[in-house]
Design a protein around this motif. Structure first.
Motif, short mmCIF file in Angstrom:
data_model
loop_
_atom_site.label_atom_id
_atom_site.label_comp_id
_atom_site.label_asym_id
_atom_site.label_seq_id
_atom_site.Cartn_x
_atom_site.Cartn_y
_atom_site.Cartn_z
N GLY A 74 -11.71 -7.40 1.34
CA GLY A 74 -10.38 -6.99 0.92
C GLY A 74 -9.33 -7.41 1.93
N SER A 75 -8.25 -6.64 1.99
CA SER A 75 -7.15 -6.95 2.90
C SER A 75 -7.68 -7.12 4.31
N GLY A 76 -7.35 -8.23 4.94
CA GLY A 76 -7.74 -8.46 6.34
C GLY A 76 -9.13 -9.03 6.50
N ALA A 81 -13.40 -13.39 -1.18
CA ALA A 81 -12.17 -12.69 -0.75
C ALA A 81 -11.42 -12.27 -2.02
N ARG A 82 -11.33 -10.97 -2.28
CA ARG A 82 -10.82 -10.53 -3.60
C ARG A 82 -9.35 -10.90 -3.85
N HIS A 83 -8.57 -10.97 -2.77
CA HIS A 83 -7.17 -11.37 -2.96
C HIS A 83 -6.98 -12.88 -2.73
N GLY A 84 -8.10 -13.61 -2.56
CA GLY A 84 -8.02 -15.01 -2.17
C GLY A 84 -7.92 -15.10 -0.66
N LEU A 127 -1.82 -10.04 -6.07
CA LEU A 127 -1.51 -8.61 -6.02
C LEU A 127 -2.75 -7.84 -6.50
N PRO A 128 -2.86 -6.56 -6.14
CA PRO A 128 -3.98 -5.77 -6.69
C PRO A 128 -4.04 -5.84 -8.21
N THR A 129 -2.88 -5.87 -8.86
CA THR A 129 -2.84 -5.97 -10.33
C THR A 129 -3.34 -7.33 -10.81
N SER A 174 -12.89 -2.51 2.16
CA SER A 174 -11.52 -2.25 1.72
C SER A 174 -10.72 -1.43 2.72
N ALA A 175 -9.43 -1.74 2.74
CA ALA A 175 -8.50 -0.92 3.53
C ALA A 175 -8.07 0.26 2.67
N VAL A 176 -7.99 1.43 3.28
CA VAL A 176 -7.51 2.60 2.53
C VAL A 176 -6.56 3.43 3.39
N THR A 206 -13.28 11.18 -2.38
CA THR A 206 -12.70 10.62 -3.61
C THR A 206 -11.64 9.58 -3.28
N TYR A 207 -11.83 8.41 -3.85
CA TYR A 207 -10.91 7.27 -3.67
C TYR A 207 -9.93 7.27 -4.84
N LEU A 208 -8.65 7.47 -4.54
CA LEU A 208 -7.62 7.40 -5.58
C LEU A 208 -7.21 5.93 -5.70
N ALA A 236 3.76 -1.49 -4.72
CA ALA A 236 4.46 -0.60 -3.79
C ALA A 236 3.53 0.55 -3.41
N PHE A 237 3.66 1.03 -2.20
CA PHE A 237 2.90 2.21 -1.79
C PHE A 237 3.45 3.44 -2.52
N SER A 238 2.77 4.57 -2.35
CA SER A 238 3.13 5.80 -3.08
C SER A 238 4.42 6.44 -2.57
N ILE A 281 -6.86 6.50 -0.39
CA ILE A 281 -6.10 5.82 -1.45
C ILE A 281 -6.11 4.31 -1.25
N GLY A 282 -6.33 3.61 -2.34
CA GLY A 282 -6.32 2.15 -2.31
C GLY A 282 -5.89 1.64 -3.67
N MET A 283 -5.98 0.32 -3.87
CA MET A 283 -5.45 -0.26 -5.12
C MET A 283 -6.45 -1.13 -5.87
N THR A 284 -7.68 -1.17 -5.42
CA THR A 284 -8.58 -2.18 -6.01
C THR A 284 -9.94 -1.67 -6.50
N ASN A 285 -10.50 -0.69 -5.84
CA ASN A 285 -11.93 -0.47 -5.99
C ASN A 285 -12.40 0.11 -7.31
N HIS A 286 -11.56 0.92 -7.95
CA HIS A 286 -12.03 1.53 -9.20
C HIS A 286 -12.26 0.47 -10.27
N MET A 323 1.14 -1.86 9.80
CA MET A 323 0.21 -0.81 10.25
C MET A 323 -1.21 -1.10 9.72
N VAL A 324 -1.26 -1.44 8.45
CA VAL A 324 -2.57 -1.70 7.83
C VAL A 324 -3.25 -2.87 8.54
N ILE A 325 -2.52 -3.94 8.74
CA ILE A 325 -3.12 -5.15 9.32
C ILE A 325 -3.58 -4.89 10.76
#
Ligand SMILES: CSC[C@H]1O[C@H](OP(=O)(O)O)[C@H](O)[C@@H]1O
Ligand code: ADE
Length: 304
Positions: free
Chosen positions: A21-23, A63-66, A72-74, A97-99, A170-172, A178-180, A196-201, A237-239
């Motif tokens: 995932g990211s990174g 690499a899921r995002h390339g 984008l996660p979408t 994954s980053a969460v 639980t992973y939301l 955009a973040f929440s 919380i993340g944007m990809t795994n479900h 921060m994430v990176i």
């Protein structure tokens, strides 16, 4: 070496898939690497798949995002990614994954192996089925318990004492990009979500339909935006925290692959379609049958 859709019979089986995932855009330590540019009935995967050896294990990395983080996660072509991995023989996926953390006790740099999901995505294809073929797989236990246990054992062999592993949670899964908002973040906390993340479900659900066991190594990078004493999450921060975690993630995956290679436990995920297919094969349009053939052959027989 680069090759396009090699014939399945000419390939050694690669049973372990790693989704970075990211990174995490490459898998250090992968040797004898082949770059496979595949096409699937669901379009092109995010990038070429890199198949090689990790110790004694045969592993495929994607690499899921390339590799340049272009999707984008979408936009991630989740169906193509999962189809491509399955076509190479993958029956076990470790997602890295980053969460963000939704709980005080889950601190940045901690690792979490979640066991549940809450899904808030709304803009992505999330099934291989449709177009004349109906299936309802069970997602009651969306992660493979055997694989998660093995992953946790690998983490514990690698993690320094000052860092923590949290088993379960639980992973939301949100849509992003955009973040929440704070209100959303606090709402997810009130529901008892942990990360919380944007990809795994999306990925886990498709992996289940593809009869692939799935687990996640979630690396906590931030406190999202709910924590009164921490700044709201930023990409920077994430990176930064991911970079600090990348070496650990690679070591964990190598250990887990070695264990998996030796044990190869069975998983309920491997027969997920056994009680899920609703439409009799005679009533499924030919193009749909052909597209699903990789998954449905044990139940419907080969298409041709
Ligand atoms: C770069 S922060 C948001 C981004 O990071 C996570 O990606 P992944 O699950 O692929 O590691 C999150 O889901 C978002 O896509
Ligand atoms: N706070 C957060 N929200 C969504 N996805 C994330 N990935 C890493 N941190 C995140």
């Amino acid at each position: 070496m680069t090759s396009a859709n090699p014939s399945p019979s000419s390939m050694p089986e690669a049973l372990i898939g790693v989704l970075g995932g990211s990174g995490l855009y490459a898998m250090e330590g992968l040797s004898d690497v082949e770059e496979l540019q595949l096409n699937t009935p669901f379009g092109k995967p995010s990038d070429s798949l890199r198949r090689g050896r990790l110790g004694d294990a045969q592993v495929v990395f994607l690499a899921r995002h390339g590799r340049h983080h272009s999707f984008l996660p979408t936009e991630v072509p989740y169906r193509a990614n999962i189809w491509a991995l399955r076509s190479l023989g993958v029956r076990w996926i470790i997602s890295c994954s980053a969460v963000g953390s939704l709980q005080e006790a889950l601190r940045p740099l901690d690792l979490v192996v979640p066991d549940q999901f809450l899904d808030r995505t709304h803009q992505r294809p999330c099934s291989f089925f449709g177009e004349g073929a109906v299936a309802h797989v069970s997602l009651a236990e969306p992660f493979c318990a055997e694989l998660s246990k093995l992953l946790c054992e690998a983490v514990e062999e690698v993690l320094p004492p000052e860092r923590h592993l949290h088993r379960g949670g639980t992973y939301l899964c949100m849509e992003g990009p955009a973040f929440s908002t704070k209100a959303e973040s606090n709402f997810y906390r009130s529901l008892g979500c942990d990360v919380i993340g944007m990809t795994n479900h999306t990925e886990a659900r498709l992996a289940r339909e593809a009869e692939i066991a799935y687990t996640t190594l979630a690396m906590v990078t931030d406190y999202d935006c709910w924590h009164p004493n921490h700044d709201a999450v930023t990409v920077e921060m994430v990176i930064a925290n991911l970079k600090a975690n990348a070496a650990t993630a690679q070591e964990v995956v190598a250990k887990a692959a070695a264990k998996l290679h030796q044990l190869r436990p069975s998983s309920k995920a491997h027969t997920a379609l056994a009680n899920a297919l609703m439409t009799a094969k005679e009533h499924v349009p030919a193009p749909t049958r052909e597209r699903l053939d990789l998954f449905t052959t044990p139940y419907w027989g080969p298409f041709n």
